[in-house]
Scaffold this motif. Sequence first.
Motif, PDB file in Angstrom:
ATOM      1  N   PRO A  53       0.812  -1.265   0.063  1.00  0.00           N
ATOM      2  CA  PRO A  53       0.039   0.099  -0.032  1.00  0.00           C
ATOM      3  C   PRO A  53       0.718   1.176   0.022  1.00  0.00           C
ATOM      4  CG  PRO A  53       0.036  -1.053   2.193  1.00  0.00           C
ATOM      5  CD  PRO A  53       0.683  -2.170   1.199  1.00  0.00           C
ATOM      6  N   ILE A  54       2.140   1.261   0.524  1.00  0.00           N
ATOM      7  CA  ILE A  54       3.038   2.350   0.588  1.00  0.00           C
ATOM      8  C   ILE A  54       3.340   2.664  -0.818  1.00  0.00           C
ATOM      9  CG2 ILE A  54       4.990   3.190   1.658  1.00  0.00           C
ATOM     10  CD1 ILE A  54       4.411   1.637   3.881  1.00  0.00           C
ATOM     11  N   LYS A  55       4.058   1.795  -1.232  1.00  0.00           N
ATOM     12  CA  LYS A  55       4.356   1.778  -2.829  1.00  0.00           C
ATOM     13  C   LYS A  55       3.198   2.124  -3.845  1.00  0.00           C
ATOM     14  CE  LYS A  55       8.297  -1.550  -2.404  1.00  0.00           C
ATOM     15  NZ  LYS A  55       8.839  -2.738  -3.164  1.00  0.00           N
ATOM     16  N   LEU A  56       2.074   1.796  -3.669  1.00  0.00           N
ATOM     17  CA  LEU A  56       0.857   2.249  -4.444  1.00  0.00           C
ATOM     18  C   LEU A  56       0.584   3.671  -4.118  1.00  0.00           C
ATOM     19  CD1 LEU A  56      -1.430   1.355  -5.978  1.00  0.00           C
ATOM     20  CD2 LEU A  56      -2.714   0.463  -4.189  1.00  0.00           C
ATOM     21  N   LYS A  57       0.606   4.220  -2.989  1.00  0.00           N
ATOM     22  CA  LYS A  57       0.300   5.665  -2.964  1.00  0.00           C
ATOM     23  C   LYS A  57       1.126   6.304  -3.152  1.00  0.00           C
ATOM     24  CE  LYS A  57      -2.822   5.115   1.303  1.00  0.00           C
ATOM     25  NZ  LYS A  57      -2.946   5.307   2.869  1.00  0.00           N
ATOM     26  N   LEU A 107      -5.225   8.093 -19.617  1.00  0.00           N
ATOM     27  CA  LEU A 107      -4.644   8.840 -20.582  1.00  0.00           C
ATOM     28  C   LEU A 107      -4.796  10.457 -20.574  1.00  0.00           C
ATOM     29  CD1 LEU A 107      -5.242   7.292 -24.248  1.00  0.00           C
ATOM     30  CD2 LEU A 107      -3.176   7.694 -23.005  1.00  0.00           C
ATOM     31  N   SER A 108      -6.156  10.778 -20.087  1.00  0.00           N
ATOM     32  CA  SER A 108      -6.291  11.959 -19.519  1.00  0.00           C
ATOM     33  C   SER A 108      -5.432  12.467 -18.760  1.00  0.00           C
ATOM     34  CB  SER A 108      -7.883  12.118 -19.394  1.00  0.00           C
ATOM     35  OG  SER A 108      -8.418  13.503 -18.957  1.00  0.00           O
ATOM     36  N   GLU A 109      -5.354  11.595 -17.785  1.00  0.00           N
ATOM     37  CA  GLU A 109      -4.675  12.268 -16.773  1.00  0.00           C
ATOM     38  C   GLU A 109      -3.077  12.484 -16.948  1.00  0.00           C
ATOM     39  OE1 GLU A 109      -3.459  12.787 -12.435  1.00  0.00           O
ATOM     40  OE2 GLU A 109      -5.242  12.861 -13.407  1.00  0.00           O
ATOM     41  N   ASP A 164      -0.247   7.877 -10.405  1.00  0.00           N
ATOM     42  CA  ASP A 164      -1.810   7.918 -10.849  1.00  0.00           C
ATOM     43  C   ASP A 164      -2.518   6.873 -10.038  1.00  0.00           C
ATOM     44  OD1 ASP A 164      -0.193   5.339 -11.108  1.00  0.00           O
ATOM     45  OD2 ASP A 164      -0.252   5.237 -13.258  1.00  0.00           O
ATOM     46  N   TYR A 165      -1.948   7.076  -8.819  1.00  0.00           N
ATOM     47  CA  TYR A 165      -2.817   6.219  -7.447  1.00  0.00           C
ATOM     48  C   TYR A 165      -4.287   6.198  -7.441  1.00  0.00           C
ATOM     49  CZ  TYR A 165      -4.467   5.443  -2.709  1.00  0.00           C
ATOM     50  OH  TYR A 165      -5.052   4.987  -1.868  1.00  0.00           O
TER      51      TYR A 165
END
Length: 203
Positions: free
Chosen positions: A89-93, A198-200, A97-98
Amino acid sequence: MITYSAENVLEILLSSEKINPNDLPASHGLYCLWDHLERPIYIGETHSKSQGYRSRIGKHIAGSVDMKHMFSRWYNLGPLFTFHEIKDPIKLKRKPDYKIRIKQEKKNASLVKKIKNKMIRDLCTVTIYPIYRGELSEADYHKMLLNIETNVVDIARKKYLSENVIPFKNEIIERYANDCTRTIEAFFAQDCLFKEYLSEVTT
């Protein structure tokens, strides 16, 4: 030690009979990946003792889209788009693009990835140039393959390797959905995520 001409190796990789990924041998050497339009897109080598052609190409097909697994990344578009699952979860956050990643439902991603893998195995091919280890140590064999690969890729990139991704046509993807409502829903969900992603990244 046998010397290898990069030009000759490349010529053989580009002219050899294309092999379905399911029919690859377990031997080692250089390989060229071909997309569904029969365009060469990547040249690599199987220096790892534990990964011959069969297992190395398997990684390119089913491996993480966040790493150098070419087939997996090449077709990670539209309805076939998936985020690599990050369990920490730490790497994910920490991912920029979390907020989009956490919208992905695991069941959708797993189903889409399974179908994408099958499409690649059915529609894409590989050519090989086996190079046998002989009496070389693993370290020397590794060094030799990397050297040959570098020289071959230097030539191939200038003239032969395709860099523009052409995805599978929608009608091909729909055929693999086989009118299954669950699959169609998963494709739609992943396509929506792809468009949001893509928009992000383009703003």
